[in-house]
Write an enzyme that holds these catalytic residues in place. Structure first.
Site, PDB file in Angstrom:
ATOM      1  N   CYS A 294      48.337   3.671  11.668  1.00  0.00           N
ATOM      2  CA  CYS A 294      48.673   2.326  12.135  1.00  0.00           C
ATOM      3  C   CYS A 294      47.573   1.404  11.627  1.00  0.00           C
ATOM      4  O   CYS A 294      46.915   1.722  10.639  1.00  0.00           O
ATOM      5  CB  CYS A 294      48.809   2.312  13.661  1.00  0.00           C
ATOM      6  N   GLN A 295      47.338   0.310  12.296  1.00  0.00           N
ATOM      7  CA  GLN A 295      46.313  -0.625  11.820  1.00  0.00           C
ATOM      8  C   GLN A 295      44.903  -0.100  12.090  1.00  0.00           C
ATOM      9  O   GLN A 295      44.048  -0.173  11.235  1.00  0.00           O
ATOM     10  CB  GLN A 295      46.514  -1.999  12.468  1.00  0.00           C
TER      11      GLN A 295
END
Length: 123
Positions: A85-86
């Site tokens: 994810c980020q």
């Protein structure tokens, strides 16, 4: 005041418990380890579509965390699953969901996409 301390202690214990549980079910890999294995695995970006379209690891499929439960059939349980994810929070949550459904070989990118320096693709 005592109630506040009890609630605070409960929140801390719960957080530590979740962190330890997550460490048991998902391997956190450095970028080098991630690169070494992700081509043989299912590479899944669990960020939202707008984040994915702005830039993602080459070869990744976008299955946002918000859709994992409804799209779980798209993830094969017999192949390794590489998640990112980020920053690493949502991929850990996705790994927990997959683990509850019987997925075993789960890995995530340490530091998430914001630490990634490899090849990317943007739409």
């Amino acid at each position: 005041m005592l109630y506040l301390l009890i609630i605070l202690a409960a929140v801390i214990v719960y957080g530590v418990y979740n962190w330890l549980r997550q460490r048991r079910i998902v391997k956190t890999l450095s970028q080098e380890e991630f690169i070494a294995g992700y081509r043989k695995a299912q590479l899944i970006d669990v960020r939202e579509p707008n984040e994915f379209n702005a830039g993602h690891i080459l070869g990744a499929r976008n299955i946002p965390l918000s859709q994992i439960k409804t799209r779980i059939k798209e993830v094969r349980p017999d192949k390794p699953v590489y998640l990112y994810c980020q920053s690493g929070m949502r991929s850990g949550q996705a790994a927990q969901m997959l683990s509850r459904k019987g997925y075993k070989d789960l890995s995530q990118l340490k530091g998430g996409f914001k630490q990634w320096t490899g090849k990317i693709k943007a739409k």
